[in-house]
Design a protein around this motif. Structure first.
Motif, PDB file in Angstrom:
ATOM      1  N   LEU A 226       6.233  -5.016  -8.852  1.00 49.37           N
ATOM      2  CA  LEU A 226       5.776  -3.637  -9.010  1.00 49.37           C
ATOM      3  C   LEU A 226       6.468  -3.072 -10.234  1.00 49.37           C
ATOM      4  O   LEU A 226       7.704  -3.166 -10.351  1.00 49.37           O
ATOM      5  N   ALA A 227       5.699  -2.498 -11.162  1.00 51.66           N
ATOM      6  CA  ALA A 227       6.285  -1.999 -12.405  1.00 51.66           C
ATOM      7  C   ALA A 227       5.616  -0.694 -12.802  1.00 51.66           C
ATOM      8  O   ALA A 227       4.503  -0.377 -12.353  1.00 51.66           O
ATOM      9  N   GLY A 228       6.311   0.067 -13.641  1.00 47.50           N
ATOM     10  CA  GLY A 228       5.762   1.320 -14.138  1.00 47.50           C
ATOM     11  C   GLY A 228       6.271   1.627 -15.523  1.00 47.50           C
ATOM     12  O   GLY A 228       7.334   1.152 -15.934  1.00 47.50           O
TER      13      GLY A 228
ATOM     14  N   GLN B  41      -3.845   9.500 -26.812  1.00 47.80           N
ATOM     15  CA  GLN B  41      -3.424   9.876 -25.457  1.00 47.80           C
ATOM     16  C   GLN B  41      -1.930   9.576 -25.358  1.00 47.80           C
ATOM     17  O   GLN B  41      -1.514   8.474 -25.070  1.00 47.80           O
ATOM     18  N   ASN B  42      -1.118  10.594 -25.661  1.00 50.44           N
ATOM     19  CA  ASN B  42       0.317  10.368 -25.836  1.00 50.44           C
ATOM     20  C   ASN B  42       1.125  10.534 -24.562  1.00 50.44           C
ATOM     21  O   ASN B  42       2.285  10.106 -24.518  1.00 50.44           O
ATOM     22  N   ASP B  43       0.576  11.186 -23.552  1.00 54.05           N
ATOM     23  CA  ASP B  43       1.293  11.368 -22.287  1.00 54.05           C
ATOM     24  C   ASP B  43       0.747  10.360 -21.286  1.00 54.05           C
ATOM     25  O   ASP B  43      -0.338  10.538 -20.739  1.00 54.05           O
ATOM     26  N   VAL B  44       1.492   9.291 -21.070  1.00 54.54           N
ATOM     27  CA  VAL B  44       1.006   8.173 -20.258  1.00 54.54           C
ATOM     28  C   VAL B  44       1.998   7.881 -19.151  1.00 54.54           C
ATOM     29  O   VAL B  44       3.204   7.794 -19.389  1.00 54.54           O
ATOM     30  N   ALA B  45       1.495   7.751 -17.928  1.00 53.96           N
ATOM     31  CA  ALA B  45       2.325   7.378 -16.779  1.00 53.96           C
ATOM     32  C   ALA B  45       1.518   6.396 -15.938  1.00 53.96           C
ATOM     33  O   ALA B  45       0.558   6.787 -15.268  1.00 53.96           O
ATOM     34  N   LEU B  46       1.881   5.127 -15.988  1.00 53.50           N
ATOM     35  CA  LEU B  46       1.117   4.071 -15.327  1.00 53.50           C
ATOM     36  C   LEU B  46       2.015   3.215 -14.450  1.00 53.50           C
ATOM     37  O   LEU B  46       3.210   3.076 -14.723  1.00 53.50           O
ATOM     38  N   TYR B  47       1.414   2.646 -13.415  1.00 50.12           N
ATOM     39  CA  TYR B  47       2.104   1.631 -12.635  1.00 50.12           C
ATOM     40  C   TYR B  47       1.127   0.494 -12.375  1.00 50.12           C
ATOM     41  O   TYR B  47      -0.084   0.654 -12.447  1.00 50.12           O
ATOM     42  N   GLU B  48       1.687  -0.673 -12.064  1.00 50.69           N
ATOM     43  CA  GLU B  48       0.863  -1.820 -11.714  1.00 50.69           C
ATOM     44  C   GLU B  48       1.562  -2.621 -10.635  1.00 50.69           C
ATOM     45  O   GLU B  48       2.785  -2.816 -10.685  1.00 50.69           O
ATOM     46  N   GLN B  49       0.782  -3.050  -9.657  1.00 49.13           N
ATOM     47  CA  GLN B  49       1.285  -3.970  -8.638  1.00 49.13           C
ATOM     48  C   GLN B  49       0.490  -5.260  -8.790  1.00 49.13           C
ATOM     49  O   GLN B  49      -0.736  -5.253  -8.808  1.00 49.13           O
ATOM     50  N   GLY B  50       1.192  -6.368  -8.935  1.00 46.72           N
ATOM     51  CA  GLY B  50       0.501  -7.629  -9.133  1.00 46.72           C
ATOM     52  C   GLY B  50       1.467  -8.794  -9.084  1.00 46.72           C
ATOM     53  O   GLY B  50       2.648  -8.632  -8.750  1.00 46.72           O
ATOM     54  N   ARG B  51       0.964  -9.946  -9.437  1.00 48.76           N
ATOM     55  CA  ARG B  51       1.758 -11.164  -9.340  1.00 48.76           C
ATOM     56  C   ARG B  51       2.212 -11.647 -10.714  1.00 48.76           C
ATOM     57  O   ARG B  51       1.508 -11.486 -11.702  1.00 48.76           O
ATOM     58  N   VAL B  52       3.402 -12.246 -10.710  1.00 49.22           N
ATOM     59  CA  VAL B  52       3.895 -12.963 -11.878  1.00 49.22           C
ATOM     60  C   VAL B  52       4.014 -14.427 -11.489  1.00 49.22           C
ATOM     61  O   VAL B  52       4.111 -14.766 -10.306  1.00 49.22           O
ATOM     62  N   PHE B  53       4.017 -15.289 -12.496  1.00 48.12           N
ATOM     63  CA  PHE B  53       3.910 -16.718 -12.227  1.00 48.12           C
ATOM     64  C   PHE B  53       4.954 -17.490 -13.032  1.00 48.12           C
ATOM     65  O   PHE B  53       5.297 -17.121 -14.157  1.00 48.12           O
TER      66      PHE B  53
ATOM     67  N   LEU C 182       1.880   8.827 -11.129  1.00 44.69           N
ATOM     68  CA  LEU C 182       1.517   7.673 -11.935  1.00 44.69           C
ATOM     69  C   LEU C 182       0.119   7.204 -11.576  1.00 44.69           C
ATOM     70  O   LEU C 182      -0.306   7.323 -10.421  1.00 44.69           O
ATOM     71  N   ASN C 183      -0.589   6.681 -12.554  1.00 49.94           N
ATOM     72  CA  ASN C 183      -1.928   6.132 -12.345  1.00 49.94           C
ATOM     73  C   ASN C 183      -1.862   4.610 -12.327  1.00 49.94           C
ATOM     74  O   ASN C 183      -1.093   4.001 -13.078  1.00 49.94           O
ATOM     75  N   GLN C 184      -2.689   3.998 -11.474  1.00 49.17           N
ATOM     76  CA  GLN C 184      -2.667   2.542 -11.367  1.00 49.17           C
ATOM     77  C   GLN C 184      -3.374   1.898 -12.547  1.00 49.17           C
ATOM     78  O   GLN C 184      -4.424   2.353 -12.995  1.00 49.17           O
ATOM     79  N   ALA C 185      -2.787   0.833 -13.052  1.00 50.90           N
ATOM     80  CA  ALA C 185      -3.379   0.034 -14.122  1.00 50.90           C
ATOM     81  C   ALA C 185      -3.524  -1.398 -13.644  1.00 50.90           C
ATOM     82  O   ALA C 185      -2.806  -1.840 -12.739  1.00 50.90           O
ATOM     83  N   MET C 186      -4.472  -2.116 -14.221  1.00 49.92           N
ATOM     84  CA  MET C 186      -4.636  -3.540 -13.941  1.00 49.92           C
ATOM     85  C   MET C 186      -4.699  -4.260 -15.279  1.00 49.92           C
ATOM     86  O   MET C 186      -5.634  -4.067 -16.048  1.00 49.92           O
ATOM     87  N   SER C 187      -3.700  -5.064 -15.560  1.00 48.29           N
ATOM     88  CA  SER C 187      -3.578  -5.724 -16.854  1.00 48.29           C
ATOM     89  C   SER C 187      -3.961  -7.194 -16.736  1.00 48.29           C
ATOM     90  O   SER C 187      -4.071  -7.741 -15.642  1.00 48.29           O
TER      91      SER C 187
ATOM     92  N   ARG D  89       0.826  -1.203   0.000  1.00 51.31           N
ATOM     93  CA  ARG D  89       0.000   0.000   0.000  1.00 51.31           C
ATOM     94  C   ARG D  89       0.861   1.255   0.000  1.00 51.31           C
ATOM     95  O   ARG D  89       0.566   2.234  -0.710  1.00 51.31           O
ATOM     96  N   ALA D  90       1.950   1.239   0.772  1.00 51.02           N
ATOM     97  CA  ALA D  90       2.842   2.402   0.803  1.00 51.02           C
ATOM     98  C   ALA D  90       3.464   2.632  -0.574  1.00 51.02           C
ATOM     99  O   ALA D  90       3.618   3.792  -1.006  1.00 51.02           O
ATOM    100  N   SER D  91       3.815   1.551  -1.271  1.00 53.82           N
ATOM    101  CA  SER D  91       4.403   1.692  -2.612  1.00 53.82           C
ATOM    102  C   SER D  91       3.412   2.338  -3.572  1.00 53.82           C
ATOM    103  O   SER D  91       3.775   3.205  -4.372  1.00 53.82           O
ATOM    104  N   ARG D  92       2.160   1.934  -3.479  1.00 49.74           N
ATOM    105  CA  ARG D  92       1.142   2.535  -4.336  1.00 49.74           C
ATOM    106  C   ARG D  92       0.999   4.024  -4.048  1.00 49.74           C
ATOM    107  O   ARG D  92       0.903   4.847  -4.966  1.00 49.74           O
ATOM    108  N   HIS D  93       0.976   4.368  -2.774  1.00 49.48           N
ATOM    109  CA  HIS D  93       0.810   5.779  -2.413  1.00 49.48           C
ATOM    110  C   HIS D  93       1.955   6.618  -2.943  1.00 49.48           C
ATOM    111  O   HIS D  93       1.759   7.742  -3.424  1.00 49.48           O
ATOM    112  N   VAL D  94       3.189   6.085  -2.856  1.00 47.48           N
ATOM    113  CA  VAL D  94       4.348   6.841  -3.331  1.00 47.48           C
ATOM    114  C   VAL D  94       4.239   7.079  -4.834  1.00 47.48           C
ATOM    115  O   VAL D  94       4.423   8.208  -5.317  1.00 47.48           O
ATOM    116  N   LEU D  95       3.952   6.033  -5.593  1.00 49.78           N
ATOM    117  CA  LEU D  95       3.900   6.179  -7.043  1.00 49.78           C
ATOM    118  C   LEU D  95       2.747   7.069  -7.479  1.00 49.78           C
ATOM    119  O   LEU D  95       2.875   7.847  -8.431  1.00 49.78           O
TER     120      LEU D  95
END
Length: 809
Positions: A605-607, A578-590, A517-522, A506-512
């Motif tokens: 965690l990626a951005g 929409q050419n100006d994009v700043a995204l981050y995502e927190q999730g799992r890899v397998f 950066l805006n959160q994305a879910m892929s 949660r702290a990582s999300r708040h910092v980004l």
């Protein structure tokens, strides 16, 4: 599934408004995803009879008709319909009528002749092409002569066509497949309204000749738990009567002919999968079920040539496949106007095989939908007889005596015991024995009372009920969730809090998010090619997980990185300007290790950033994202973690998906925790985007590293001393390597190193670069003297000369 309210009235006496019916079904049974009346806002559309047709004097394709619309005088209509003829019963939109899509019909002149309305095709009164029996190009809708006898000019055509019906769209959950039929829906609605239900009845008249003398069938019970067939001879294949067509198109099915329509009508009634063949078109007088070898080719009824996959379930006639079992038959054997003898097949085919075949062939049908979820095994042969009787009635055919049966699934009805004390405890309600008994009667479940227990025999239509908890749910929903008291759980309560892992995420999300950066879910699933990209550990032994039955080519394997999904998101935005994009995502890899049973899941965690980081306004110019923008964001994020060991950025050219000159691995001490840099231009081009910068961190590794607890550090009361240092070194020497050397040689009072200039060019020898630093020294205990700083600077200069052949400028 679509449910016709008018059809439902044949089963149950519905007195309540449709809105209330839909609301009660939603609260009690399944979700109502939509409700509508096909006629919408259409009006002034009537039944009419064509009295005369004469050519238009000024047109070679228009005709002038006189129409009886139930008024004192005929109505003149000018039309270009190619099929209009005297004596027909048709649909008329009168002057002032509103037809499909809100189109208004007005009196006018066509080539000088007055036209007081319009003769209509079904498509013109709002019906979808997919369910209309006649193409629009063929002209207006003309009622069959038999149907026309019961119609009166001037009668409301919307009522005659069933467009004044109400349609409920139910969202059937996997456990309620019984409601994929009108019979099953009627049982449910009757129980909900506490009314008796009237099931369809029929009489099957059989000829003297035996079916077994005309046809044989066989099937392995593992492929088809039930498999049987009937033969109807001397059938007159023609259009279905209006009542049947009306019910089919209101349920979203296109009428074809009286045989196919009877089969579809039975499917909707009983929820059973049937199929009709033209007996003369079968390669042999037998049907059998077998697994495909993978060499079979079928041209299905939709005109598509399909190759069976190994393991697909096929119905064969002789050596030739005639159907994907339970899904769709071949065009060669389908019933047409030339058919005289019909083979009617009923089967319960293995559900997993039907589901796999339907998916692999991209051939999802009404039959496959039901077989995949389960059908009422006790009604399969009943449905077969019902359809045979209906075909014989509609087509004046003869049903041969006795069905030919390969086997019939034997079902022992499950018996479940429900204890009243348990029911009351779970529901928190003092529901009585009499109330429970009455609810079982509403549901038409057979039961016996033994003390406070109910021993319930579950009917075959409700294969979703097998344990006591299922009966508790049945009682609760029929009794009414709104009647259950609201009670708080009894027991000790504990305050909720986030664990260490949740706090860090949660702290990582708040910092980004604070950094813009805006959160994305892929999607977790991706292609095999993308699944191999952007791995943090290049020597990682695990492989992505391959799905056994992927839903699409783009969703076959689990992701090994979050960057692949974020790049998809960037591409989606860029494609939409929409050419100006700043995204981050927190999730799992397998990944899965060779020989391992369970996959490995890791938090990452990626951005990604592209376009302008600082937009242009009146006081500043635009600033595009670059490597240092993203690196600075990552540095700020890592600073907040308070690692015990130092954070290092090490340049690398080993990552094929990243730019070799603008990529760094991120270390904490000797532990690799991530990477940051520019996406390789070739990779970016594949995503159809420009310059993109990104990072990815292994949160699991970060969580495992030792950290310093947050603590307050007072500002030094003693002044700091700053010294500037300019050096000339080889261009191959990185700034990070020099920084580490400065930290090591500077001693305990060196608190900050800032690089403020990097220069190559004029006055600097080739292969060299000039770097300028500001070094800040602080002693928090006492005033720092020049002698101590000078000694530290001497050590630094010595190290720079000895280890890097640096020239102090």
């Amino acid at each position: 599934m679509k449910v016709s309210v008018n059809w439902l009235r044949d089963y149950v006496d519905l007195q309540l408004p449709v809105n209330e019916l839909a609301e009660q079904i939603s609260r009690t049974s399944v979700e109502i995803e939509g409700q509508y009346q096909p006629q919408g806002k259409m009006k002034k559309i009537v039944i009419a009879k064509v009295l005369s047709v004469v050519p238009h004097p000024d047109s070679d394709h228009l005709v002038i008709t006189q129409i009886d619309a139930g008024q004192a005088e005929p109505i003149q209509i000018v039309t270009g319909a190619p099929n209009v003829a005297t004596g027909q019963t048709v649909i008329l939109a009168k002057h002032g009528a509103v037809i499909g899509n809100g189109v208004k019909i007005k009196k006018g002149k066509l080539r000088g002749e007055v036209s007081n309305g319009m003769l209509c095709a079904l498509q013109e009164i709002g019906m979808d092409d997919a369910i209309v029996p006649q193409p629009l190009e063929d002209g207006i809708w003309v009622f069959d002569e038999e149907d026309a006898k019961a119609l009166t000019p001037g009668e409301d055509a919307l009522h005659v066509l069933g467009l004044d019906d109400y349609i409920l769209e139910t969202g059937i959950t996997p456990n309620r497949a019984d409601m994929l039929s009108m019979n099953g829906t009627a049982y449910e609605v009757a129980a909900m309204l506490d009314q008796p239900v009237k099931m369809p009845t029929f009489t099957l008249n059989e000829a003297q000749a035996l079916t077994q003398d005309t046809l044989t069938v066989k099937a392995d019970a593992r492929m088809a738990a039930t498999y049987a067939a009937r033969v109807i001879q001397k059938v007159r294949v023609k259009n279905s009567p209006l009542w049947l067509q009306r019910r089919l198109w209101n349920m979203g099915i296109k009428p074809v002919n009286n045989v196919i329509d009877a089969v579809n009508y039975t499917l909707l009634t009983y929820g059973e999968a049937l199929h009709a063949y033209d007996l003369q078109s079968l390669p042999a007088a037998e049907l059998h079920v077998q697994m495909a070898s993978g060499d079979e080719t079928l041209v299905t009824e939709d005109g598509v040539s399909r190759t069976a996959h190994p393991g697909d379930l096929l119905v064969m006639s002789g050596q030739e496949p005639v159907m994907f079992a339970g899904i769709m038959g071949t065009a060669k054997t389908q019933v047409t106007k030339a058919t005289q003898d019909v083979v009617l097949e009923a089967g319960i085919f293995e559900a997993k095989t039907v589901r796999r075949t339907a998916r692999d062939q991209n051939l999802h049908t009404e039959s496959s939908q039901r077989l995949e979820r389960g059908v009422d095994v006790d009604q399969t042969l009943v449905a077969l007889d019902y359809a045979a009787a209906l075909i014989a009635e509609l087509g004046q055919g003869q049903v041969l005596q006795d069905a030919v049966v390969a086997q019939v699934q034997k079902l022992d009805l499950p018996v479940v015991t429900l204890h009243l004390s348990r029911l009351q405890a779970v529901l928190g309600s003092e529901i009585t024995t009499q109330e429970v008994a009455h609810i079982f009667e509403q549901l038409q479940f057979d039961f016996e009372q033994q003390g406070d227990a109910f021993v319930v025999t579950i009917p075959s239509r409700r294969w979703d009920i097998s344990i006591e908890a299922d009966l508790v749910e049945e009682i609760a929903r029929i009794y009414g969730y709104d009647r259950l008291p609201a009670t708080l759980p009894v027991g000790a309560t504990t305050p909720g809090k986030l664990n260490a892992k949740q706090q860090l995420i949660r702290a990582s999300r708040h910092v980004l998010e604070g950094l813009g950066l805006n959160q994305a879910m892929s999607y977790v699933l991706t292609t095999p090619e993308k699944a191999q990209n952007f791995k943090i550990q290049l020597d990682q032994a695990g492989e992505p997980i391959q799905l056994a039955y992927p839903m699409s080519q783009d969703r076959q394997q689990t992701r090994s990185s979050l960057l692949t999904g974020l790049l998809d998101d960037v591409a989606y935005n860029v494609a939409r300007k929409q050419n100006d994009v700043a995204l981050y995502e927190q999730g799992r890899v397998f990944s899965v290790q060779p020989g391992a049973v369970q996959p490995i899941e890791k938090e990452h965690l990626a951005g990604v950033m592209t376009g302008a980081w600082q937009t242009r306004n009146w006081s500043q110019t635009a600033q595009d994202v670059d490597f240092y923008t993203v690196k600075g964001l990552v540095e700020q994020l890592l600073t907040n973690y308070n690692f015990v060991d130092a954070v290092r950025f090490m340049a690398t050219n080993q990552r094929l998906e990243m730019h070799p000159g603008q990529t760094a691995d991120i270390y904490v001490g000797e532990t690799l925790i991530g990477m940051v840099g520019q996406i390789h231009p070739i990779t970016a081009k594949a995503y159809k985007v420009g310059k993109v910068f990104g990072f990815e961190l292994d949160l699991q590794a970060i969580m495992d590293l030792p950290k310093v607890m947050d603590q307050y550090e007072a500002i030094s009361r003693y002044p700091a001393i700053s010294r500037d240092l300019a050096i000339l070194v080889d261009t191959a020497v990185t700034a990070e390597t020099l920084r580490q050397a400065l930290v090591k040689a500077g001693g305990k009072y060196l608190k900050q190193i800032d690089i403020f200039d990097v220069y190559t060019g004029e006055h600097v020898p080739g292969g060299k670069k000039s770097l300028a630093y500001t070094l800040t020294f602080v002693n928090r205990e006492q005033t720092l003297t020049d002698e101590i700083v000078n000694t530290a600077m001497d050590r630094i200069e010595t190290v720079l000369r000895d280890e890097f052949a640096a020239e102090i400028r």
